[in-house]
Design a protein around this motif. Structure first.
Motif, mmCIF file in Angstrom:
data_model
loop_
_atom_site.group_PDB
_atom_site.id
_atom_site.type_symbol
_atom_site.label_atom_id
_atom_site.label_comp_id
_atom_site.label_asym_id
_atom_site.label_seq_id
_atom_site.Cartn_x
_atom_site.Cartn_y
_atom_site.Cartn_z
ATOM 1 N N THR A 145 0.781 -1.222 -0.122
ATOM 2 C CA THR A 145 0.013 0.021 -0.022
ATOM 3 C C THR A 145 0.760 1.269 -0.040
ATOM 4 N N LYS A 146 0.783 2.046 -1.064
ATOM 5 C CA LYS A 146 1.340 3.563 -1.136
ATOM 6 C C LYS A 146 1.159 4.169 -0.025
ATOM 7 N N SER A 147 -0.211 4.492 0.231
ATOM 8 C CA SER A 147 -0.530 5.398 1.208
ATOM 9 C C SER A 147 -0.158 4.783 2.552
ATOM 10 N N THR A 149 -4.901 2.490 3.225
ATOM 11 C CA THR A 149 -5.997 1.806 2.800
ATOM 12 C C THR A 149 -6.553 0.666 3.652
ATOM 13 N N ARG A 163 -1.617 3.008 -9.741
ATOM 14 C CA ARG A 163 -1.945 2.578 -11.186
ATOM 15 C C ARG A 163 -0.827 2.699 -12.289
ATOM 16 N N GLN A 169 -8.554 0.076 -15.244
ATOM 17 C CA GLN A 169 -8.247 0.948 -13.995
ATOM 18 C C GLN A 169 -7.336 2.274 -14.525
#
Ligand code: PA5
Length: 471
Positions: free
Chosen positions: A148-150, A153, A211, A291
């Motif tokens: 997860t980049k953030s 999530t 993405r 996406q």
């Protein structure tokens, strides 16, 4: 096989083929050439900066690739299953690459025939799915890659909570060795856990949004673990980058593609983009594309703050399977679709059709041919059916599906998306429309922070649902 470039063939988009009423007049492309040149130059000028960090991934990862290969070798030796926990851009790439470049029934192959551990990519929080996963893996021999980049999530972090709890119970001491984290270098919650628990970790570089992240450790780790040649993928991306260096719309495939799709959507009302691979191996590339196209280009405001509502709706369709479910709509429904075929020149297997049923000519004529010929004939047939109905299509040809051509294909779509962002003058790298649903679902779940409490109050002002509308 030597590295060959994939090709974009737009003949069936053009008025030369379809007539002025249904196709794109090449003069319209020429008229946009200056606009296209500016789009290419803007992207080139911003390369590697802001949210264009992904443009440099083919070139700046040698050290990372070394580490990826070392960690992958360790995982292959020690574990029987590799589970990716992530969603959206943190999942669709790994799924697409595995399907494209490994055996179509990879997980079912005996260990000796597989290139690595079994791979599962868990991109949902359907409770039945987590239960089903736990039925087929043994935590003691499983490695979990939390991506997860953030680091914020809910889906992924809830999966982390479930899995870390399970590992503590089932594995006990050393459970941390079963987790590899892929996240931002400094932002978010996952990096805090990396520091406190000592997990092995990889960085999602700055300027690489979800993405656009397949060709960084987000996608490359799972690929390397499963024996995919990640250097060849990056080489392919670099080849496509080179092919997209020209600011001449007729010489740069991604620029031509963006120009055509801009004309389709903004001038011709063609607002549905059907991605139709004629290969099972590419079916999830279509999901990945959907996406990329939807989340990047579906925007309601320009970069200067002007209200707009732009973005083609991407649709996934599989050749030949969906000829028997969706093609009727594409040939006779509204004139609002463009179809992109993904053609494979050389499949990695050949299935011959034996002779038989000589008494039934309609069946017998298939004997002696192959599925390779049949699938190509059906693609040509579909292209022709669309042409006869005055519908636009285009074909991207992969000489073969391999790590190099897939690297090219992903980079081609990413570059096209960046150019489209320039054409539409929108921010192709944010996703504010997704945030609202995240906020609302945290509010429903009772998150204590003030902003969610406010959202709960706001949600309570919705009109009451009426029983008469529920049957
Ligand atoms: O493309 C995107 O930015 C999104 O689809 C994200 O990848 C997705 O929302 C998951 O985000 P994160 O990686 O922060 O968990």
């Amino acid at each position: 096989m030597e590295d060959k470039l994939i090709r974009l063939d737009v003949n069936h988009m053009m008025a030369d083929m379809l007539g002025l009423q249904c196709g794109v007049n090449p003069a319209e492309v020429d008229a946009l050439a200056v606009f296209a040149k500016r789009a290419q130059e803007n992207v080139a000028a911003k390369r590697g900066t802001g949210m264009l960090g992904w443009t440099e991934l083919p070139y700046n990862q040698e050290e990372v690739v070394e580490k990826l290969l070392n960690v992958a070798a360790h995982v292959r030796e020690k574990f029987d299953a590799f589970v990716v926990l992530g969603i959206g851009g943190s999942a669709l790439g790994p799924i697409a690459i595995q399907q494209a470049l490994n055996h179509l029934h990879y997980n079912e192959l005996p260990k000796a025939k597989r290139n690595g551990p079994r791979l599962y990519v868990e991109d949902n929080v359907d409770p039945e799915r987590m239960a089903a996963l736990l039925d087929v893996i043994d935590p003691k021999t499983t490695c979990f890659n939390v991506i997860t980049k953030s680091g914020a999530t809910a889906e992924t972090m809830s999966q982390y909570l479930i899995v870390s709890d399970l590992l503590k119970r089932e594995v006990g001491e050393g459970w941390q060795e079963h987790i590899i984290a892929t996240t931002d270098e400094s932002r978010g919650n996952l990096i805090k856990l990396v520091k406190s628990e000592g997990f092995e970790s990889f960085v999602i570089p700055n300027g690489v949004g979800g993405r656009f992240s397949e060709m960084c450790p987000v996608g490359l780790l799972a690929a390397a673990v499963c024996g995919i040649d990640i250097r060849a993928m990056l080489r392919g991306a670099a080849m496509m980058d080179e092919a997209c260096k020209s600011s001449d719309v007729w010489k740069n495939p991604a620029l031509l593609e963006a120009t055509l799709q801009y004309i389709c959507s903004e001038e011709m009302g063609v607002n549905v983009h059907v991605m139709m691979p004629y290969a099972d191996s590419l079916r999830y590339i279509a999901d990945w594309f959907c996406q990329l196209w939807a989340e990047s280009l579906g925007k309601n405001v320009t970069r200067k703050g002007m209200a707009v509502n732009v973005g083609q709706t991407p649709v996934k369709s599989l050749g030949v399977t969906d000829q028997h479910s969706q093609l009727q709509l594409y040939t006779e429904g509204p004139y609002d679709k463009v179809v992109t075929f993904l053609k494979v020149e050389n499949y990695r297997a050949e299935t011959k059709i034996p002779h038989g049923c000589e008494e039934i000519p309609d069946v017998a004529f298939l004997g002696g041919k192959s599925h390779n010929q049949l699938i190509q004939a059906e693609r040509v047939g579909t292209e022709y059916a669309l042409y006869r109905a005055g519908r636009m299509s285009q074909t991207i040809t992969l000489p073969e599906v391999n790590a190099n051509t897939i690297g090219q294909l992903l980079y081609f779509f990413e570059m096209t998306t960046a150019y489209m962002g320039e054409f539409l003058d929108i921010d192709a790298f944010n996703q504010p429309g997704v945030e609202e649903s995240k906020l609302a679902s945290f509010a429903v779940l009772g998150h204590p922070a003030e902003k969610f409490a406010k959202k709960r109050d706001e949600m309570a002002t919705q009109p009451k649902e009426k029983d008469k509308y529920i049957l």
